[in-house]
Scaffold this active site. Structure first.
Site, short mmCIF file in Angstrom:
data_model
loop_
_atom_site.label_atom_id
_atom_site.label_comp_id
_atom_site.label_asym_id
_atom_site.label_seq_id
_atom_site.Cartn_x
_atom_site.Cartn_y
_atom_site.Cartn_z
N ARG A 1 -3.07 7.16 7.05
CA ARG A 1 -3.60 6.50 6.55
C ARG A 1 -3.50 5.53 5.59
NH1 ARG A 1 -5.99 12.68 4.43
NH2 ARG A 1 -7.83 12.86 5.54
N TYR B 1 -12.79 6.12 9.44
CA TYR B 1 -12.44 6.74 10.03
C TYR B 1 -10.84 7.60 9.02
CZ TYR B 1 -9.78 2.89 12.09
OH TYR B 1 -9.56 1.23 12.71
N GLU B 2 -10.52 8.30 9.64
CA GLU B 2 -8.85 8.72 9.45
C GLU B 2 -9.79 9.66 7.93
OE1 GLU B 2 -6.16 9.44 10.57
OE2 GLU B 2 -6.25 8.06 12.07
N GLY B 3 -10.55 10.24 7.53
CA GLY B 3 -11.18 10.62 6.74
C GLY B 3 -11.88 9.76 5.76
#
Ligand SMILES: Cc1cc2nc3c(=O)[nH]c(=O)nc-3n(C[C@H](O)[C@H](O)[C@H](O)COP(=O)(O)OP(=O)(O)OC[C@H]3O[C@@H](n4cnc5c(N)ncnc54)[C@H](O)[C@@H]3O)c2cc1C
Length: 596
Positions: A296, A440-442
């Protein structure tokens, strides 16, 4: 054609004035990061990115990826050779542990180099980037045998790694995953299921691909509590490290997508593929989050990196393009028109980019330092503090820096007028590439919920209190006469943030929709204050350098002008964000579903 220059001087300034690298020389890895070593890494790394990776950015975007009938997915022309040079130069081993063949340098130093990588060629950078995330998970939860087997070739870049979370019916809500792991007689597992959107799932860069896959074992709870993590290699590997048969994992197709074309986004089919449990059963999501947290921060860096390259090109264009005359009188009588740099609105666009980029660079490198200190600081208290700060700020770095990074890319594109919309200038690619980082990555919405729902209250609010105290301390330690232009608006913005925190405590606990409805506003507010804090530190250092008679006065004077711009044009936004947050959820929840 677009251009890129690694902002080495600016990185060095942040490492010195914000990070204070030399203060940590007593810690493992930092001792080796002497000023000479760091300078050499930034110079040579920047040059490698400029000369080898950047020239492939546009061509890789145009060529994109293709999947052949046999399931292979070659990378675009030149990428394999660039990857080999990347590995030979040791650029992928900077931060890796020396036990596995890495150089053991601080994460903050590696992160500084990675900005250049992500600017020069984001699609390329994702191949080693995902691999580093997978290595982090193996290193933290793997057994000694697993580390010895998988890490050395991954660190060297001979094998790469992936992360396999997403399935067609679930991305955010991973409790829904359907991929199954059935235990084999020899203790391994047979993995069956379909994963989608898997970055670098198949390619021709490395000899093997080590997939980390989330799956549920037989009889596991059908929720997030039943998820385990597995190592699933593309090629089987025996105990001596020799390749065996091809595993039953294959790339079914690749996505045709908006950006990062040179990085294959794959549908991965697991048809009873052999996998090995990594970490404890049912603790898969926790293990995956180890790599997600580092990832992140890396995604936040992508926001900055695309903002930076877009800004650099916008500046060059604005100095060259001639349209109209300055409102305050002709600036270049020799020419039929002045450059567009004379127009305040063009300067607004450029300074929006510059003030964000320089502030974000400081925040991200400061955040990377916290990752180092959480592991390596001398005392338990210091490690705890760094871990608290890193946990608190990671969603802000990911969410705020990617939202703003895209905005800067778009604003920089706007400087080109219609020429920004066509391919040859490269600006539309920066916009397209930057966009995925919000997803992406949450998704950024989930980052905001993580911040408001989990991180604020974590350990009784210890991290938040420590960070607020740190900002207040920086304010108290700054001279009013020299830095009042920044102090007063930062104090006001901090006040908005604190009032919003109180509002969330009073209105979000009883009605969680209120907290969720204001989460994005809150995350942005914290991002604005966090960058304001960084600007205060940088402005102070710049003032001191000027007072000490620095030879490159222009660099520090420009910093102070940019700091002033940040104070005037970014910090006031907290007031409107606070008003949005305090509007609560009632109106948005009042709309009946069928009225949408
Ligand atoms: C190019 C690309 C590369 C990718 N690489 C990888 C990879 O390498 N590995 C991997 O596993 N995945 C990867 N992904 C998948 C990515 O991580 C997911 O797309 C992302 O997590 C969102 O999941 P989703 O697409 O299923 O959206 P959904 O989860 O369906 O979300 C849809 C929308 O609803 C919102 N939402 C969902 N739940 C909530 C909630 N509880 N509260 C508030 N809002 C909510 C989301 O924020 C989003 O706006 C990649 C995706 C792309 C496009």
């Amino acid at each position: 054609m677009p251009a890129y220059r690694a902002p080495v001087k600016d990185t060095a300034f942040v490492l010195q004035s914000v990070v204070g690298l030399e203060r940590y020389a007593n810690l493992p890895g930092f001792a080796e990061a002497t000023p000479d070593v760091v300078a050499a890494i930034l110079e040579a790394g920047g040059k490698f990115c400029e000369d080898v990776l950047f020239p492939l950015n546009l061509s890789g975007d145009i060529e994109g990826g293709t999947r052949h009938a046999d399931g292979s997915v070659p990378t675009p022309a030149g990428v394999k050779s660039a990857y080999d040079q990347f590995c030979e130069g040791g650029w992928g081993t900077l931060m890796a542990d020396t036990a596995w063949g890495g150089q053991g340098l601080p994460y903050v130093v590696g992160t500084a180099f990675q900005e250049y990588l992500q600017s020069a060629n984001m699609a390329f950078a994702m191949y080693p980037g995902l691999s580093e995330g997978a290595q982090a998970a193996i290193e933290v939860v793997g057994s000694e045998e697993q580390k010895a087997k998988w890490l050395p070739p991954m660190v060297a870049g001979r094998w790469t790694g992936t992360m396999n979370l997403t399935e067609p019916h679930c991305g955010t809500d991973l409790g829904l995953i359907r991929t199954r792991a059935a235990k084999n007689a020899d203790g391994s597992y047979a993995i069956t299921g379909t994963k989608i959107f898997i970055s670098a799932g198949e390619h021709d860069l490395a000899d093997n691909i080590v997939h980390l896959v989330l799956a549920k074992t037989e009889g596991a709870p059908d929720t997030v509590k039943g998820i385990s993590l597995f190592i699933v290699p593309k090629l089987m590997v025996d105990d001596e490290g020799r390749f065996g048969a091809r595993n039953a994992v294959s790339c079914g197709s690749i996505e045709h997508k908006m950006g990062i074309h040179a990085n294959a986004t794959c549908v991965m089919n697991y048809d009873g593929a052999t996998g090995y449990m990594l970490g404890e059963e049912f603790k898969g999501l926790k293990a995956m989050f180890i790599m997600m947290n580092a990832a992140r921060l890396g995604v936040g860096l992508q926001g900055l990196a695309q903002g930076e390259i877009a800004y650099q090109n916008a500046v060059a264009y604005a100095k060259d393009r001639r349209q109209g005359r300055s409102l305050t009188g002709v600036k270049d009588a020799e020419a039929k028109a002045d450059t567009i740099l004379v127009h305040p609105d063009v300067r607004r666009m450029l300074l929006d980019g510059r003030a964000f980029n320089e502030g974000a660079r400081a925040l991200i490198l400061w955040g990377a330092l916290q990752v180092d200190l959480a592991k390596k600081a001398a005392t338990a208290e210091e490690r705890e503090l760094a871990d608290d700060l890193s946990s608190l700020l990671t969603p802000v770095i990911k969410g705020y820096c990617t939202d703003k990074g895209l905005e800067v890319a778009v604003t920089s594109q706007q400087v080109f007028g219609g020429h920004g919309y066509v391919r040859e200038w490269g600006m539309e690619q920066f916009v397209r590439d930057a966009r995925i980082a919000q997803i992406y990555e949450g998704t950024n919405g989930i980052q905001a919920l993580d911040l408001v729902g989990r991180k604020l209250a974590m350990n009784g609010g210890r991290g938040l209190r420590a960070w607020l105290a740190m900002v207040r301390e920086a304010l108290a330690g700054s001279d009013d006469a020299a830095l009042g232009f920044l102090k007063a608006p930062l104090e006001k913005a901090l006040g908005d943030l604190e009032a919003s925190t109180m509002w969330l405590m009073s209105n979000g606990m009883g009605n969680p929709d209120n907290a969720a409805a204001g989460a994005t506003a809150y995350m942005h507010m914290m991002g604005i204050v966090a960058l304001g804090h960084m600007w205060l530190v940088m402005a102070k250092a710049s003032r001191e350098a000027l007072d000490a008679g620095a030879s490159d006065a222009g660099f520090y004077e420009a910093k102070l002008i940019t700091a002033r711009y940040y104070a005037e044009r970014f910090l006031p936004d907290t007031a409107s964000l606070r008003a949005r947050l305090e509007a609560g959820s009632a109106t948005m929840m009042a709309m009946p579903a069928d009225a949408f």
